[in-house]
Design a protein around this motif. Structure first.
Motif, PDB file in Angstrom:
ATOM      1  N   THR A 164      27.258  35.196  35.898  1.00 16.53           N
ATOM      2  CA  THR A 164      28.207  36.163  35.328  1.00 16.53           C
ATOM      3  C   THR A 164      29.496  36.197  36.139  1.00 16.53           C
ATOM      4  O   THR A 164      30.600  36.243  35.585  1.00 16.53           O
ATOM      5  CB  THR A 164      27.577  37.562  35.269  1.00 16.53           C
ATOM      6  N   ALA A 165      29.354  36.198  37.473  1.00 20.22           N
ATOM      7  CA  ALA A 165      30.542  36.208  38.330  1.00 20.22           C
ATOM      8  C   ALA A 165      31.421  34.987  38.068  1.00 20.22           C
ATOM      9  O   ALA A 165      32.657  35.080  38.088  1.00 20.22           O
ATOM     10  CB  ALA A 165      30.121  36.255  39.798  1.00 20.22           C
ATOM     11  N   VAL A 166      30.788  33.850  37.772  1.00 21.94           N
ATOM     12  CA  VAL A 166      31.547  32.622  37.534  1.00 21.94           C
ATOM     13  C   VAL A 166      32.456  32.776  36.316  1.00 21.94           C
ATOM     14  O   VAL A 166      33.665  32.526  36.382  1.00 21.94           O
ATOM     15  CB  VAL A 166      30.596  31.419  37.348  1.00 21.94           C
ATOM     16  N   TYR A 167      31.874  33.182  35.176  1.00 20.95           N
ATOM     17  CA  TYR A 167      32.715  33.225  33.974  1.00 20.95           C
ATOM     18  C   TYR A 167      33.665  34.412  33.964  1.00 20.95           C
ATOM     19  O   TYR A 167      34.765  34.325  33.407  1.00 20.95           O
ATOM     20  CB  TYR A 167      31.882  33.146  32.691  1.00 20.95           C
ATOM     21  N   ILE A 168      33.294  35.526  34.601  1.00 22.01           N
ATOM     22  CA  ILE A 168      34.212  36.669  34.654  1.00 22.01           C
ATOM     23  C   ILE A 168      35.429  36.331  35.512  1.00 22.01           C
ATOM     24  O   ILE A 168      36.584  36.541  35.102  1.00 22.01           O
ATOM     25  CB  ILE A 168      33.492  37.915  35.201  1.00 22.01           C
ATOM     26  N   LEU A 169      35.196  35.797  36.701  1.00 18.13           N
ATOM     27  CA  LEU A 169      36.315  35.474  37.598  1.00 18.13           C
ATOM     28  C   LEU A 169      37.164  34.343  37.029  1.00 18.13           C
ATOM     29  O   LEU A 169      38.386  34.324  37.207  1.00 18.13           O
ATOM     30  CB  LEU A 169      35.774  35.112  38.978  1.00 18.13           C
ATOM     31  N   ARG A 170      36.517  33.417  36.323  1.00 17.98           N
ATOM     32  CA  ARG A 170      37.267  32.329  35.682  1.00 17.98           C
ATOM     33  C   ARG A 170      38.225  32.880  34.637  1.00 17.98           C
ATOM     34  O   ARG A 170      39.405  32.496  34.582  1.00 17.98           O
ATOM     35  CB  ARG A 170      36.290  31.351  35.041  1.00 17.98           C
ATOM     36  N   VAL A 171      37.731  33.788  33.798  1.00 16.18           N
ATOM     37  CA  VAL A 171      38.570  34.349  32.740  1.00 16.18           C
ATOM     38  C   VAL A 171      39.682  35.209  33.329  1.00 16.18           C
ATOM     39  O   VAL A 171      40.844  35.118  32.898  1.00 16.18           O
ATOM     40  CB  VAL A 171      37.714  35.176  31.759  1.00 16.18           C
ATOM     41  N   VAL A 172      39.348  36.053  34.300  1.00 20.91           N
ATOM     42  CA  VAL A 172      40.356  36.911  34.921  1.00 20.91           C
ATOM     43  C   VAL A 172      41.467  36.072  35.546  1.00 20.91           C
ATOM     44  O   VAL A 172      42.663  36.354  35.380  1.00 20.91           O
ATOM     45  CB  VAL A 172      39.708  37.841  35.965  1.00 20.91           C
ATOM     46  N   GLY A 173      41.087  35.029  36.257  1.00 20.68           N
ATOM     47  CA  GLY A 173      42.086  34.179  36.893  1.00 20.68           C
ATOM     48  C   GLY A 173      42.969  33.463  35.887  1.00 20.68           C
ATOM     49  O   GLY A 173      44.190  33.376  36.060  1.00 20.68           O
ATOM     50  N   LYS A 174      42.365  32.946  34.826  1.00 19.07           N
ATOM     51  CA  LYS A 174      43.113  32.185  33.835  1.00 19.07           C
ATOM     52  C   LYS A 174      43.981  33.076  32.962  1.00 19.07           C
ATOM     53  O   LYS A 174      45.129  32.746  32.641  1.00 19.07           O
ATOM     54  CB  LYS A 174      42.124  31.411  32.947  1.00 19.07           C
ATOM     55  N   LEU A 175      43.449  34.234  32.594  1.00 20.95           N
ATOM     56  CA  LEU A 175      44.115  35.111  31.633  1.00 20.95           C
ATOM     57  C   LEU A 175      45.237  35.925  32.263  1.00 20.95           C
ATOM     58  O   LEU A 175      46.319  36.069  31.690  1.00 20.95           O
ATOM     59  CB  LEU A 175      43.076  36.049  31.012  1.00 20.95           C
ATOM     60  N   LEU A 176      44.969  36.455  33.443  1.00 21.37           N
ATOM     61  CA  LEU A 176      45.867  37.461  34.006  1.00 21.37           C
ATOM     62  C   LEU A 176      46.815  36.925  35.060  1.00 21.37           C
ATOM     63  O   LEU A 176      47.885  37.494  35.280  1.00 21.37           O
ATOM     64  CB  LEU A 176      45.037  38.605  34.604  1.00 21.37           C
ATOM     65  N   PHE A 177      46.444  35.848  35.716  1.00 20.80           N
ATOM     66  CA  PHE A 177      47.275  35.339  36.813  1.00 20.80           C
ATOM     67  C   PHE A 177      47.803  33.943  36.484  1.00 20.80           C
ATOM     68  O   PHE A 177      47.569  33.428  35.392  1.00 20.80           O
ATOM     69  CB  PHE A 177      46.455  35.330  38.108  1.00 20.80           C
ATOM     70  N   GLY A 178      48.515  33.367  37.407  1.00 18.92           N
ATOM     71  CA  GLY A 178      49.075  32.041  37.171  1.00 18.92           C
ATOM     72  C   GLY A 178      50.334  32.116  36.319  1.00 18.92           C
ATOM     73  O   GLY A 178      50.850  33.188  35.997  1.00 18.92           O
ATOM     74  N   PRO A 179      50.839  30.969  35.914  1.00 19.89           N
ATOM     75  CA  PRO A 179      52.093  30.932  35.131  1.00 19.89           C
ATOM     76  C   PRO A 179      51.865  31.391  33.689  1.00 19.89           C
ATOM     77  O   PRO A 179      50.782  31.253  33.135  1.00 19.89           O
ATOM     78  CB  PRO A 179      52.482  29.451  35.168  1.00 19.89           C
ATOM     79  N   VAL A 180      52.916  31.934  33.092  1.00 15.50           N
ATOM     80  CA  VAL A 180      52.876  32.324  31.685  1.00 15.50           C
ATOM     81  C   VAL A 180      52.901  31.055  30.834  1.00 15.50           C
ATOM     82  O   VAL A 180      53.778  30.201  31.001  1.00 15.50           O
ATOM     83  CB  VAL A 180      54.083  33.232  31.343  1.00 15.50           C
ATOM     84  N   GLN A 181      51.937  30.906  29.916  1.00 17.75           N
ATOM     85  CA  GLN A 181      51.801  29.683  29.133  1.00 17.75           C
ATOM     86  C   GLN A 181      52.754  29.644  27.932  1.00 17.75           C
ATOM     87  O   GLN A 181      53.103  28.570  27.469  1.00 17.75           O
ATOM     88  CB  GLN A 181      50.354  29.558  28.636  1.00 17.75           C
TER      89      GLN A 181
END
Length: 500
Positions: A429-446
């Motif tokens: 669960t931690a894997v997919y939650i942290l993956r989604v949070v990182g991809k969705l909320l942080f990083g460059p705007v797509q």
């Protein structure tokens, strides 16, 4: 009017249906939805306080507020009602999610028809949780399921017709098994020929032979287990969730799937304890697969709704897994998991709907940097994610720890091995939650157009705050909810189930 407050859990939604039918504009429709949902929350709070006072005064009956009205004499069918700690917890959960869902659907198209079907679904949910007559319970169960076809088929998105049909056919198939099981229980409900549908009377008579229990238990458990997304009958759930509109996803995952776990405990295990002891291992294998398979499947999804849908398969599998452990600690954890998952998955689906309404995509590969664009919704999503992976202080931690501690109380190797396997779902669960949070909320705007998006409106904030406060309340005050649930396990139920 009625002296028993429980009947108003059905009366209020019916009055809402009547009021919606004569509404002439959107403001009136919204007013009916909000006033009705507030009334249901107030009623559930009143029943909770009265229940606690009666227990404190020494009333140790298996259920309180018990009442019955004759409905169909030839088959001894009654509109029989009563609640215990589990029922009240489910009533509170339902009222909170309906309140939050009303605001999450503020801008829904064709609001009058939408809320009519949504409130009809709610009528079935409330009626199911207060019923102690098996026939009436099954009737409300079907009332809760039937509107799903139209709510998804008309107001859904994506491949909505396929999803609505698949959901309906699979749940109706489960209902067929369930109906056969309930009829079998009725015809073996009494040794003296005075047949009854009343759950308390059937448990007291204890007249279902071991052979018939072994035959009827799989029917009822599978019948309810289909709605609880038990492997391999779970495949309707991801498609149904992905295509459903926001409020329907909230109510479906948050409340409707809980009918499955509640029914497995209230009917299959409570009325056929010998078969539960003998056959639990079969369903422990299936539910153990649900827990791990659902979590792994969520890891490879890119659609936000599919991620949350497979997460629901895992968490609801954990509910059935804990119930089958047949001890009070694990069962208490199962009910707390129902509450926790109901609230946090409703929060997830609400946020996904709000994000989709702005970005017009649920694909995490096409989104990024939303934390600086819509910080309120982003922070809410992080809170929901932390609750899902079991962060201390939120509801997920309390529920899952209670389940795992209770499950490990079984000293044999089989139960302990499967408990360890189920514990592995936390890491996944931690894997997919942290993956989604990182991809969705942080990083460059797509997408550069996303930079122009707005944050949450006042009605969206009210909806999400209601759910977040509820998630935090369970995490910060677990003893209150644990003690409420444990009042269910009265001496009579200990005797019937042989719990320790």
């Amino acid at each position: 009017m009625f002296s028993n407050p429980l009947i108003y859990f059905v009366v209020i939604p019916l009055l809402m249906l009547g009021a919606l039918a004569i509404c002439a504009n959107i403001k009136q429709i919204r007013a009916v939805a909000v006033v009705g949902s507030v009334a249901l929350m107030a009623l559930s709070t009143y029943v909770l306080l009265q229940y606690l006072d009666m227990r404190a005064a020494g009333d140790n009956a298996p259920m309180l507020f018990v009442d019955s009205w004759q409905w169909f004499t030839p088959l001894n069918i009654h509109l029989a009602v009563g609640v215990d700690g589990i029922s009240i917890a489910m009533l509170i959960l339902s009222s909170v999610i309906i309140f939050a869902g009303s605001f999450a659907s503020w801008q829904i198209p064709q609001p009058k028809a939408f809320f009519l079907w949504l409130i009809l679904l709610s009528t079935g949910v409330f009626g199911f949780f207060i019923s102690i007559d098996l026939f009436t319970m099954f009737m409300f169960y079907e009332v809760a399921l039937i509107p799903m076809y139209l709510l998804i088929g008309v107001w859904g998105s994506g491949n909505k017709n396929y999803s609505a049909m698949k959901l309906t056919l699979m749940l109706m198939g489960g209902s067929a098994f369930l109906m056969l099981g309930l009829i079998g229980i009725y015809y073996h409900s009494s040794a003296d020929g005075h047949l009854t549908w009343n759950i308390l009377e059937i448990a007291r008579n204890n007249s279902i032979s071991t052979g018939w229990q072994h035959f009827l238990f799989p029917m009822t458990f599978v019948g309810f287990g289909v709605l609880g997304a038990m492997f391999p009958f779970h495949t309707w759930s991801p498609d149904g969730h992905a295509s459903a509109p926001t409020a329907v996803s909230m109510l479906h995952a948050g409340v409707l799937m809980k009918l499955g776990g509640y029914g497995c405990f209230r009917v299959a295990i409570y009325l056929m304890p010998q078969a539960a002891n003998d056959l639990a291992w079969i369903f422990l294998v299936l539910t153990g697969i649900s827990v791990v398979y659902g979590a792994f499947s969520a890891c490879v999804q890119t659609d936000l709704k599919y991620i949350n849908a497979y997460s629901s398969v895992s968490h609801c599998g954990l509910v059935l897994f804990a119930i089958l452990m047949l001890n009070t600690t694990a069962m208490t954890g199962a009910i707390m998991q129902m509450l926790s998952h109901g609230l946090m998955t409703a929060l997830f689906f609400a946020l996904i709907g709000m994000i989709y309404g702005r970005t017009h995509t649920r694909d995490i590969r096409q989104m990024g940097g939303l934390m600086k664009i819509m910080p309120y919704l982003a922070v809410c999503y992080v809170i929901a994610g932390m609750a899902s992976l079991g962060l201390p202080g939120l509801s997920g931690f309390v529920a899952e720890m209670t389940i795992f501690v209770g499950s490990f109380q079984n000293s044999d190797m089989f139960h302990r091995v499967f408990t360890i396997v189920a514990c592995c779902s936390i890491v996944i669960t931690a894997v997919y939650i942290l993956r989604v949070v990182g991809k969705l909320l942080f990083g460059p705007v797509q997408d550069k157009h996303h930079e122009e998006l707005t944050d949450a409106t006042w009605w969206e904030r009210l909806s999400t705050v209601t759910l977040i406060v509820s998630v935090a309340a369970i995490g910060c005050f677990p003893n209150f909810f644990s003690n409420l649930i444990k009042t269910t396990f009265s001496p009579e139920i200990f005797t019937v189930l042989g719990l320790n």
